[in-house]
Design a protein around this motif. Structure first.
Motif, mmCIF file in Angstrom:
data_model
loop_
_atom_site.group_PDB
_atom_site.id
_atom_site.type_symbol
_atom_site.label_atom_id
_atom_site.label_comp_id
_atom_site.label_asym_id
_atom_site.label_seq_id
_atom_site.Cartn_x
_atom_site.Cartn_y
_atom_site.Cartn_z
ATOM 1 N N VAL A 289 0.835 -1.206 0.000
ATOM 2 C CA VAL A 289 0.000 0.000 0.000
ATOM 3 C C VAL A 289 0.868 1.253 0.000
ATOM 4 O O VAL A 289 0.571 2.226 -0.710
ATOM 5 C CB VAL A 289 -0.960 -0.015 1.210
ATOM 6 N N ARG A 290 1.956 1.252 0.758
ATOM 7 C CA ARG A 290 2.854 2.422 0.766
ATOM 8 C C ARG A 290 3.469 2.648 -0.609
ATOM 9 O O ARG A 290 3.555 3.780 -1.090
ATOM 10 C CB ARG A 290 3.958 2.240 1.825
ATOM 11 N N GLN A 291 3.901 1.551 -1.230
ATOM 12 C CA GLN A 291 4.446 1.684 -2.580
ATOM 13 C C GLN A 291 3.349 2.083 -3.567
ATOM 14 O O GLN A 291 3.613 2.780 -4.558
ATOM 15 C CB GLN A 291 5.101 0.368 -3.020
ATOM 16 N N GLY A 292 2.119 1.658 -3.281
ATOM 17 C CA GLY A 292 0.995 2.049 -4.124
ATOM 18 C C GLY A 292 0.735 3.538 -4.091
ATOM 19 O O GLY A 292 0.340 4.141 -5.101
ATOM 20 N N VAL A 293 0.945 4.159 -2.940
ATOM 21 C CA VAL A 293 0.790 5.619 -2.837
ATOM 22 C C VAL A 293 1.768 6.311 -3.784
ATOM 23 O O VAL A 293 1.409 7.249 -4.499
ATOM 24 C CB VAL A 293 1.008 6.088 -1.380
ATOM 25 N N ILE A 294 3.011 5.824 -3.798
ATOM 26 C CA ILE A 294 4.025 6.398 -4.689
ATOM 27 C C ILE A 294 3.629 6.180 -6.149
ATOM 28 O O ILE A 294 3.785 7.069 -6.994
ATOM 29 C CB ILE A 294 5.401 5.762 -4.402
ATOM 30 N N ALA A 295 3.098 4.979 -6.437
ATOM 31 C CA ALA A 295 2.739 4.632 -7.813
ATOM 32 C C ALA A 295 1.346 5.118 -8.203
ATOM 33 O O ALA A 295 0.917 4.915 -9.333
ATOM 34 C CB ALA A 295 2.815 3.117 -7.983
ATOM 35 N N ARG A 296 0.631 5.732 -7.248
ATOM 36 C CA ARG A 296 -0.751 6.181 -7.470
ATOM 37 C C ARG A 296 -1.655 5.011 -7.851
ATOM 38 O O ARG A 296 -2.474 5.094 -8.758
ATOM 39 C CB ARG A 296 -0.804 7.282 -8.532
ATOM 40 N N ASN A 297 -1.480 3.940 -7.115
ATOM 41 C CA ASN A 297 -2.283 2.737 -7.284
ATOM 42 C C ASN A 297 -2.986 2.479 -5.953
ATOM 43 O O ASN A 297 -2.340 2.375 -4.908
ATOM 44 C CB ASN A 297 -1.383 1.554 -7.673
ATOM 45 N N TYR A 298 -4.295 2.336 -6.001
ATOM 46 C CA TYR A 298 -5.095 2.253 -4.771
ATOM 47 C C TYR A 298 -4.876 0.959 -3.986
ATOM 48 O O TYR A 298 -5.010 0.936 -2.773
ATOM 49 C CB TYR A 298 -6.570 2.410 -5.150
ATOM 50 N N CYS A 299 -4.558 -0.140 -4.651
ATOM 51 C CA CYS A 299 -4.312 -1.443 -4.011
ATOM 52 C C CYS A 299 -5.448 -1.864 -3.077
ATOM 53 O O CYS A 299 -5.222 -2.117 -1.874
ATOM 54 C CB CYS A 299 -2.990 -1.427 -3.253
#
Length: 346
Positions: A289-299
């Motif tokens: 989820v943290r990496q998703g924030v960077i990638a703009r992916n909601y996960c």
């Protein structure tokens, strides 16, 4: 070469036993019950049928024992902050620390707490359980993986862990191996919520499809964020989501090795919930989820699993147990979260 296992739980005690069998001066820090078992000479076995009894491993004595040359840090991610403080009093200027935690951040945290110390990451891909007779049993395959650099820093290190009970591998990109292990560890939470042995869970296509969705989200954000994911299984990790979604009859044929595990094996997160301990959910699915924030992916799938594990932790604290969830229940929770996000976007 002297070794200290800091956090002699199941995996730590197994590693300590192998070190002692190989003739290395080995001490341990852990709970009294674990230290007593090690002092008595613990029995080791694995799913291939190998077995041995380790010589006694004694408790580390800060006042009498010199600082070890190698510390194997085997505490859970949730105990790292406390362990980092304790390590300050047992390390010396020439001590190397090997971090055996799940997730991606442990070595960074220890380096920040102990500047100037040599800190390495290790990947432990297998499960260890304690059998009824006290034997520590490695129930799944995979080599202990270490950075190739450690052989340069510690000449002769390779021999410490070479034994039929434990295979060893060195890599030039330990971060990529950690990212691959993270992908595999995303199943830990599903196993904990299912309240089933890993093998039984994997035989259920519904649970496999949930794990596949968690993995897809990780692979997507890793790709966007340029995080390399190594190939650590016979089948490349990028194909695992597809493989997991196959019908049962095809999955059993194509993934025989994946099911070739001890039928009693459970993940560490299941054990943590049973014991009322904090889980590593924030270091596993939380990392996605943290990496998703960077990638703009909601996960959404990983977000749901995190919430459900925290709910289970709360249930266990308050009632002494938690409610297992079926694959269809997990699927429904993820779809609700996905719809909530879609509505928000509109």
């Amino acid at each position: 070469m002297t070794h200290l296992v800091f956090g002699a739980g199941l995996v730590g005690s197994y590693l300590a036993g192998v070190l002692a069998i190989n003739g290395y001066r080995t001490t341990a820090i852990g709970r009294d019950t674990q230290l007593s078992a090690l002092a008595a000479g613990v029995k080791l076995s694995d799913f291939l049928g190998n077995h041995a009894t380790a010589p006694a491993v004694t408790a580390f004595n800060q006042h009498n024992d010199d600082a070890p040359e190698v510390i194997w840090l085997t505490v859970k991610c949730t105990d790292l902050t406390r362990a980092a403080q304790a390590l300050k009093s047992v390390t010396g200027p020439k001590t190397s620390i090997v971090c055996c935690q799940n997730g991606l951040r442990a070595a960074h945290q220890i380096r920040a707490a102990l500047p100037g110390r040599k800190v390495f990451s290790a990947v432990v891909p297998f499960n260890v359980v304690r059998l009824d007779d006290g034997t520590l049993h490695r129930g799944s395959e995979g080599p202990l993986t270490l950075p190739r650099e450690i052989k340069r820093v510690l000449p002769g290190f390779s021999g410490a862990m070479q034994h039929p009970l434990l295979s060893l591998r060195f890599t030039s990109d330990i971060s990529a191996v950690q990212a691959a292990k993270l992908q595999l560890n995303l199943s830990n939470a599903v196993n904990a919520l299912s309240d089933l042995p890993v093998k039984t869970m994997l035989e259920d296509r519904g649970y496999r499809k949930i794990i596949a969705e968690l993995m897809r989200e990780w692979l997507e954000v890793a790709s966007v964020n340029r995080i390399a994911v190594a190939k650590v299984t016979r089948i490349d990790g990028k194909w695992l989501p597809f493989l997991l979604c196959l019908p049962n009859f095809l999955f059993r044929r194509v993934a025989r090795k994946m099911l070739d595990i001890d039928p009693t094996v459970r993940t560490s997160m299941w054990w943590d919930l049973q014991r009322g301990k904090a889980t590593e959910i924030e270091d596993l699915n939380g990392e996605v989820v943290r990496q998703g924030v960077i990638a703009r992916n909601y996960c959404p799938a990983n977000k749901v699993i995190i919430d459900l594990i925290h709910d289970a932790e709360k249930q266990r604290r308050e009632t002494g147990r938690y409610a297992a969830m079926s694959a269809s229940e997990l699927h429904n929770e993820i779809e609700i979260k996905r719809l909530e996000k879609s509505s928000y976007k509109i």
